[in-house]
Design a protein around this motif. Structure first.
Motif, PDB file in Angstrom:
ATOM      1  N   GLN A  15       0.659  -1.306   0.059  1.00 21.47           N
ATOM      2  CA  GLN A  15      -0.029   0.138   0.142  1.00 21.47           C
ATOM      3  C   GLN A  15       0.798   1.145  -0.124  1.00 21.47           C
ATOM      4  N   ARG A  18       2.664   1.637  -3.402  1.00 21.65           N
ATOM      5  CA  ARG A  18       1.605   2.168  -4.368  1.00 21.65           C
ATOM      6  C   ARG A  18       1.417   3.566  -4.101  1.00 21.65           C
ATOM      7  N   LYS A  19       1.135   4.106  -3.049  1.00 25.72           N
ATOM      8  CA  LYS A  19       0.860   5.431  -2.791  1.00 25.72           C
ATOM      9  C   LYS A  19       2.019   6.183  -3.444  1.00 25.72           C
ATOM     10  N   LEU A  21       4.188   5.543  -5.838  1.00 21.83           N
ATOM     11  CA  LEU A  21       4.124   5.286  -7.445  1.00 21.83           C
ATOM     12  C   LEU A  21       2.981   6.325  -7.959  1.00 21.83           C
ATOM     13  N   GLN A  22       2.004   6.352  -7.069  1.00 18.59           N
ATOM     14  CA  GLN A  22       0.885   7.209  -7.626  1.00 18.59           C
ATOM     15  C   GLN A  22       1.143   8.640  -7.836  1.00 18.59           C
ATOM     16  N   LYS A  23       2.221   9.053  -6.983  1.00 22.83           N
ATOM     17  CA  LYS A  23       2.663  10.393  -6.869  1.00 22.83           C
ATOM     18  C   LYS A  23       3.858  10.487  -7.775  1.00 22.83           C
ATOM     19  N   TYR A  26       3.392   7.125 -11.930  1.00 29.95           N
ATOM     20  CA  TYR A  26       2.320   7.194 -12.806  1.00 29.95           C
ATOM     21  C   TYR A  26       2.172   8.539 -13.759  1.00 29.95           C
ATOM     22  N   PRO A  27       1.982   9.726 -12.883  1.00 32.62           N
ATOM     23  CA  PRO A  27       2.156  10.842 -13.744  1.00 32.62           C
ATOM     24  C   PRO A  27       3.037  11.196 -14.559  1.00 32.62           C
ATOM     25  N   GLU A  76       4.661  -4.243  -8.489  1.00 31.38           N
ATOM     26  CA  GLU A  76       4.247  -2.779  -8.658  1.00 31.38           C
ATOM     27  C   GLU A  76       4.925  -1.905  -9.574  1.00 31.38           C
ATOM     28  N   ARG A  79       3.481  -2.813 -13.128  1.00 30.92           N
ATOM     29  CA  ARG A  79       2.022  -2.167 -13.319  1.00 30.92           C
ATOM     30  C   ARG A  79       2.081  -0.707 -13.769  1.00 30.92           C
ATOM     31  N   VAL A  80       3.168   0.146 -13.439  1.00 31.37           N
ATOM     32  CA  VAL A  80       3.474   1.306 -14.021  1.00 31.37           C
ATOM     33  C   VAL A  80       3.782   1.118 -15.322  1.00 31.37           C
ATOM     34  N   GLU A 258      -2.468  -6.988 -15.931  1.00 30.23           N
ATOM     35  CA  GLU A 258      -2.673  -5.597 -16.293  1.00 30.23           C
ATOM     36  C   GLU A 258      -3.428  -5.625 -17.637  1.00 30.23           C
TER      37      GLU A 258
END
Length: 381
Positions: A15, A18-19, A21-23, A26-27, A76, A79-80, A258
């Motif tokens: 978790q 993932r948080k 990588l989201q920041k 991914y962007p 993870e 997944r990116v 994915e």
């Protein structure tokens, strides 16, 4: 799915990752693809958060945790995007050569920088004329006083541009028979005299992965940079290829999951002839076939990971997983692109990138043909 080798601590770690990588990933991933490079700043951010080499002892900057945490990181990152494979190669393929075969002085010198992201590693085996036939490499290292003099060229090297420390397979004895007994591993640092980069290679996929040629021209390397013992390089490589191929299998399985998820969302929303294309029997059959393959692949892979973590010899099963799961991923990429129709061929849809990135997995870390040779040999044929 709850994997039996994972605990609540692993779940909390996933978790947090993932948080992060989201920041931080991914962007920016599309931008990294266009720039053909993952910035070094991302590596240092990974290191700051403890996401590099987590299984190393704390004295070297690691967290001293089990390899399940590395599995999570590799899943993870995949997944990116597949272009982040260089991070898994650094943490789980290259660094283990130092942590297992390196001297205490080498560990203290290099490992803390590897866990922080300040030092990026690579491994150089493949040469322009030598791929699967590792015993046939031509790069030589001649001991002259307190230095080796290295001459040769390597190609298709992951992290080739960013790499600050490259573990190079070379011949320290060119006369011994069989030839593989003359192979040794040298750790060559970025600023070594006579070490230069060739081209940054333009690939079909994995665009943000810095794959390059490396050139050694009378390159002077301190003899203290020898990893382990002279002549044991081939043995070390064979011992570590099990984990390398497992990393490839993990990435292939994750990519399949994915792609399936992306396609499931698409077939539920895309309309044709007045209804979602997911309501057509052909689509349903294709999705059912892929779901079955993915489920069976995951069960086999998870059992294999657990055995590997228990220290068992799983060379045959790893070869099976690497071969079968990369072939599965390639087939699923084709099926999923087809189900996306014309949109699947558009760069704005992620399935197009996945379709480009997947095929090389059946080539690197030992081609799938070599995997079949290993399987057959271990079957007694």
């Amino acid at each position: 799915m709850k994997h039996h080798y994972l605990t609540e601590d692993h779940s909390i770690f996933r978790q947090a990752l993932r948080k992060f990588l989201q920041k931080e990933a991914y962007p920016f991933y599309d931008e990294w693809e266009k720039n053909r490079m993952v910035p070094r700043a991302f590596w240092t951010k990974m290191g700051e958060q403890g996401f590099l080499c987590p299984d190393l002892d704390e004295v070297y900057g690691g967290s001293g945790v089990d390899w399940g945490f590395s599995v999570i990181i590799n899943e993870e990152l995949e997944r990116v995007g597949s272009g982040l494979i260089g991070i898994g190669l650094h943490s789980d393929i290259v660094v283990p050569y130092i942590s297992e075969y390196g001297s205490e002085e080498q560990k203290k010198k290099w490992l803390p920088a590897c866990t922080s992201g300040k030092m990026i590693t690579a491994i150089a085996m493949t040469e322009p004329d030598t791929g699967s036939d590792l015993a046939g490499i031509k790069t030589t290292a001649k001991l002259e006083g307190d230095h080796y003099v290295v001459n040769g060229q390597k190609t298709f090297i992951t992290n080739g541009i960013h790499g600050d420390l490259v573990i190079v397979a070379c011949k320290t004895d060119t006369t011994i028979n069989p030839p593989h007994k003359g192979i040794s591993l040298l750790a060559i640092e970025r600023d070594a005299p006579g070490f230069s980069r060739g081209r940054k290679l333009d690939k079909v996929g994995l665009h943000c992965q810095d794959t390059a040629e490396l050139i050694f021209e009378d390159c002077k390397v301190p003899k203290d940079n020898l990893i382990g013992e002279e002549g044991k390089g081939f043995q070390y490589l064979m011992n570590k290829l099990q984990q390398e191929r497992l990393i490839v299998a993990i990435a292939a399985q994750t990519a399949s999951e994915e792609m399936f998820s992306l396609t499931m969302d698409y077939v539920k929303s895309r309309q044709a002839f007045g209804r979602p294309i997911g309501e057509f029997q052909n689509t349903q059959f294709k999705m059912a076939e892929m779901a079955t393959d993915i489920e069976m692949g995951r069960v086999f892979l998870d059992g294999l990971i657990a055995e590997h973590m228990d220290g068992k010899d799983v060379v045959t099963k790893v070869s099976m997983a690497k071969y079968k799961l990369t072939e599965m991923a390639r087939q699923i990429a084709t099926e999923c692109m087809q189900l996306h129709g014309g949109y699947g061929y558009m760069e704005e849809y992620q399935i197009a990138r996945r379709y480009r990135d997947i095929p090389v997995a059946s080539i690197y870390a030992g081609t799938n043909e070599i995997m079949k040779v290993i399987i057959a040999k271990n079957l007694g044929l």
